[in-house]
Design a protein around this motif. Structure first.
Motif, mmCIF file in Angstrom:
data_model
loop_
_atom_site.group_PDB
_atom_site.id
_atom_site.type_symbol
_atom_site.label_atom_id
_atom_site.label_comp_id
_atom_site.label_asym_id
_atom_site.label_seq_id
_atom_site.Cartn_x
_atom_site.Cartn_y
_atom_site.Cartn_z
ATOM 1 N N ALA A 146 38.706 6.625 -31.294
ATOM 2 C CA ALA A 146 39.452 7.280 -30.204
ATOM 3 C C ALA A 146 40.936 6.892 -30.215
ATOM 4 C CB ALA A 146 38.837 6.892 -28.870
ATOM 5 N N PRO A 147 41.815 7.809 -29.866
ATOM 6 C CA PRO A 147 41.533 9.202 -29.539
ATOM 7 C C PRO A 147 41.394 10.045 -30.798
ATOM 8 C CG PRO A 147 43.882 8.795 -29.306
ATOM 9 C CD PRO A 147 43.261 7.506 -29.754
ATOM 10 N N THR A 148 40.446 10.979 -30.768
ATOM 11 C CA THR A 148 40.267 11.896 -31.898
ATOM 12 C C THR A 148 39.886 13.278 -31.367
ATOM 13 O OG1 THR A 148 38.828 12.500 -33.743
ATOM 14 C CG2 THR A 148 37.920 10.921 -32.180
ATOM 15 N N PRO A 149 40.412 14.335 -31.975
ATOM 16 C CA PRO A 149 40.035 15.687 -31.527
ATOM 17 C C PRO A 149 38.572 16.002 -31.823
ATOM 18 C CG PRO A 149 41.468 15.761 -33.490
ATOM 19 C CD PRO A 149 41.432 14.339 -33.042
ATOM 20 N N LEU A 150 37.894 15.152 -32.586
ATOM 21 C CA LEU A 150 36.481 15.402 -32.897
ATOM 22 C C LEU A 150 35.551 15.085 -31.731
ATOM 23 C CD1 LEU A 150 37.565 15.537 -35.880
ATOM 24 C CD2 LEU A 150 35.287 14.778 -36.511
ATOM 25 N N ALA A 151 36.119 14.486 -30.663
ATOM 26 C CA ALA A 151 35.326 14.219 -29.453
ATOM 27 C C ALA A 151 35.899 15.037 -28.305
ATOM 28 C CB ALA A 151 35.404 12.743 -29.112
ATOM 29 N N ILE A 152 35.075 15.265 -27.290
ATOM 30 C CA ILE A 152 35.576 15.882 -26.058
ATOM 31 C C ILE A 152 35.610 14.763 -25.017
ATOM 32 C CG2 ILE A 152 35.112 17.582 -24.241
ATOM 33 C CD1 ILE A 152 35.723 19.033 -26.826
ATOM 34 N N ALA A 153 36.764 14.584 -24.394
ATOM 35 C CA ALA A 153 36.940 13.476 -23.440
ATOM 36 C C ALA A 153 36.342 13.846 -22.080
ATOM 37 C CB ALA A 153 38.428 13.181 -23.303
ATOM 38 N N GLU A 189 37.898 16.537 -19.948
ATOM 39 C CA GLU A 189 37.979 17.917 -20.437
ATOM 40 C C GLU A 189 36.816 18.733 -19.854
ATOM 41 O OE1 GLU A 189 39.257 18.693 -24.650
ATOM 42 O OE2 GLU A 189 38.850 16.551 -24.865
ATOM 43 N N ALA A 190 37.065 20.010 -19.677
ATOM 44 C CA ALA A 190 36.070 20.878 -19.021
ATOM 45 C C ALA A 190 34.743 20.911 -19.776
ATOM 46 C CB ALA A 190 36.637 22.287 -18.890
ATOM 47 N N PHE A 246 33.186 18.547 -21.420
ATOM 48 C CA PHE A 246 32.567 17.242 -21.695
ATOM 49 C C PHE A 246 31.034 17.297 -21.563
ATOM 50 C CE2 PHE A 246 31.349 12.869 -20.122
ATOM 51 C CZ PHE A 246 31.467 12.244 -21.357
ATOM 52 N N GLY A 247 30.545 17.896 -20.510
ATOM 53 C CA GLY A 247 29.087 17.982 -20.302
ATOM 54 C C GLY A 247 28.425 18.802 -21.406
ATOM 55 N N ALA A 248 29.040 19.925 -21.746
ATOM 56 C CA ALA A 248 28.478 20.787 -22.795
ATOM 57 C C ALA A 248 28.469 20.040 -24.125
ATOM 58 C CB ALA A 248 29.306 22.066 -22.913
ATOM 59 N N TYR A 249 29.493 19.270 -24.371
ATOM 60 C CA TYR A 249 29.613 18.495 -25.615
ATOM 61 C C TYR A 249 28.440 17.508 -25.751
ATOM 62 C CZ TYR A 249 31.641 14.502 -28.249
ATOM 63 O OH TYR A 249 31.866 13.450 -29.100
ATOM 64 N N LEU A 250 28.173 16.757 -24.689
ATOM 65 C CA LEU A 250 27.047 15.810 -24.745
ATOM 66 C C LEU A 250 25.725 16.572 -24.878
ATOM 67 C CD1 LEU A 250 28.029 13.169 -22.027
ATOM 68 C CD2 LEU A 250 28.316 13.017 -24.506
ATOM 69 N N ASP A 251 25.643 17.678 -24.183
ATOM 70 C CA ASP A 251 24.423 18.483 -24.201
ATOM 71 C C ASP A 251 24.126 18.974 -25.632
ATOM 72 O OD1 ASP A 251 22.402 19.484 -22.535
ATOM 73 O OD2 ASP A 251 23.295 21.486 -22.558
ATOM 74 N N TYR A 252 25.143 19.515 -26.309
ATOM 75 C CA TYR A 252 24.917 20.032 -27.672
ATOM 76 C C TYR A 252 24.701 18.911 -28.686
ATOM 77 C CZ TYR A 252 25.186 24.801 -26.325
ATOM 78 O OH TYR A 252 24.867 26.005 -25.742
ATOM 79 N N LEU A 253 25.351 17.765 -28.462
ATOM 80 C CA LEU A 253 25.112 16.623 -29.365
ATOM 81 C C LEU A 253 23.630 16.259 -29.369
ATOM 82 C CD1 LEU A 253 27.725 13.724 -28.875
ATOM 83 C CD2 LEU A 253 26.982 14.749 -31.021
ATOM 84 N N HIS A 254 23.022 16.304 -28.183
ATOM 85 C CA HIS A 254 21.630 15.863 -28.080
ATOM 86 C C HIS A 254 20.631 16.994 -28.311
ATOM 87 C CE1 HIS A 254 22.793 11.788 -27.290
ATOM 88 N NE2 HIS A 254 23.819 12.311 -26.646
ATOM 89 N N GLY A 293 35.369 22.971 -26.381
ATOM 90 C CA GLY A 293 36.796 22.631 -26.342
ATOM 91 C C GLY A 293 37.670 23.521 -27.217
ATOM 92 N N GLY A 294 37.122 24.611 -27.759
ATOM 93 C CA GLY A 294 37.908 25.496 -28.609
ATOM 94 C C GLY A 294 38.287 24.864 -29.930
ATOM 95 N N ARG A 295 37.559 23.795 -30.335
ATOM 96 C CA ARG A 295 37.879 23.132 -31.613
ATOM 97 C C ARG A 295 36.616 22.527 -32.225
ATOM 98 N NH1 ARG A 295 39.722 19.516 -27.447
ATOM 99 N NH2 ARG A 295 38.787 17.449 -27.639
ATOM 100 N N PHE A 296 36.731 22.161 -33.484
ATOM 101 C CA PHE A 296 35.625 21.516 -34.199
ATOM 102 C C PHE A 296 35.437 20.087 -33.667
ATOM 103 C CE2 PHE A 296 34.347 18.778 -37.784
ATOM 104 C CZ PHE A 296 33.144 19.378 -38.136
ATOM 105 N N THR A 297 34.189 19.745 -33.318
ATOM 106 C CA THR A 297 33.897 18.381 -32.837
ATOM 107 C C THR A 297 32.596 17.893 -33.492
ATOM 108 O OG1 THR A 297 32.444 19.023 -30.997
ATOM 109 C CG2 THR A 297 34.831 18.968 -30.541
#
Ligand SMILES: N[C@@H](CCC(=O)N[C@@H](CS)C(=O)NCC(=O)O)C(=O)O
Length: 214
Positions: free
Chosen positions: A75-82, A85-86, A88-96, A151-155
């Motif tokens: 961190a910080p890296t654009p490969l994560a959603i902080a 950021e709007a 963030f929940g979706a990011y954790l959801d898709y990771l799992h 987040g409109g980007r690759f993560t």
């Protein structure tokens, strides 16, 4: 950091993320399945599963959690959603979702419909293959109007999900991928990080005389 893995396994999530983040990993390639063919590995990971990441006193065996660990360390890296950021929940959801919902049924399919047919559980295996297909509905809806999941980007959520889709192209379940999902997978596999990670895994496996997991 040491990564115990088998070529083509969920360890590819980790070696791919490492390429994208510029982290160098000491790859230790194992024959598949390690619990049968590399019994000494049970001293590192009593489950006998790959990937296993060792970073000093830390030992982790869940590929999606390892992705979270790597981006937190970088961190910080654009490969994560902080968290602020709007998405963030979706990011954790898709990771799992990637492992629990769309990789797990494929492994049950592989086990009973392909590797262990003699058990007579082929029908159950095939049903899990269909289950994988049905669980892609959520991904299909998410990809409408998006190139990447969050987040409109690759993560790393794309890496986690991308591996599950890649697995389906190796085990005969890719007929479940819709055109939008196939195009998304092609986008992910065209990344230099993906090509470098698969090439590095193959070279490391070849160097110790072992083939791919699938
Ligand atoms: N939930 C774990 C699953 C790990 C796992 O089951 N890995 C497979 C390879 S992709 C494995 O090691 N299978 C061998 C076995 O079950 O003995 C993760 O996401 O890393």
């Amino acid at each position: 950091m040491i990564l115990y893995t088998c070529a083509g396994s969920r360890g590819l999530r980790v070696s791919w993320a490492a390429e994208e983040l510029g982290i160098s990993l000491d790859l230790r390639m194992l024959p598949f399945p390690p619990r049968a063919f590399a019994r000494e590995f049970l001293e590192v990971n009593p489950l006998g599963t790959v990937p296993a990441l060792v970073d000093g006193d830390v030992m982790m065996t869940e590929s999606s959690a390892i992705l979270q660990y790597l981006v937190a360390k970088a961190a910080p890296t654009p490969l994560a959603i902080a968290p602020d950021e709007a998405d963030f929940g979706a990011y954790l959801d898709y990771l799992h979702y990637a492992d629990a919902t769309i990789t797990f049924p494929q492994t049950v399919y592989l086990r009973f419909a392909i590797f262990e047919k003699e058990r007579g559980l082929q029908e159950a295996g095939e049903a899990y293959g269909d289950w994988f297909g049905k669980r892609l509905r959520k991904l299909e809806a998410r990809l409408a109007g998006r190139d990447f999941l969050c987040g409109g980007r690759f993560t790393v959520a794309d890496i986690a999900v991308g591996y599950a889709l890649y697995l389906s192209t190796r085990n005969g379940l890719s007929h479940h991928l819709t055109p939008a999902i196939s195009a998304y997978l092609e986008r992910l596999m065209a990344r230099p990080g993906f090509t470098q990670a698969t090439a590095r895994e193959k070279a490391a496996a070849k160097a110790v005389g072992i083939g791919a997991a699938i």
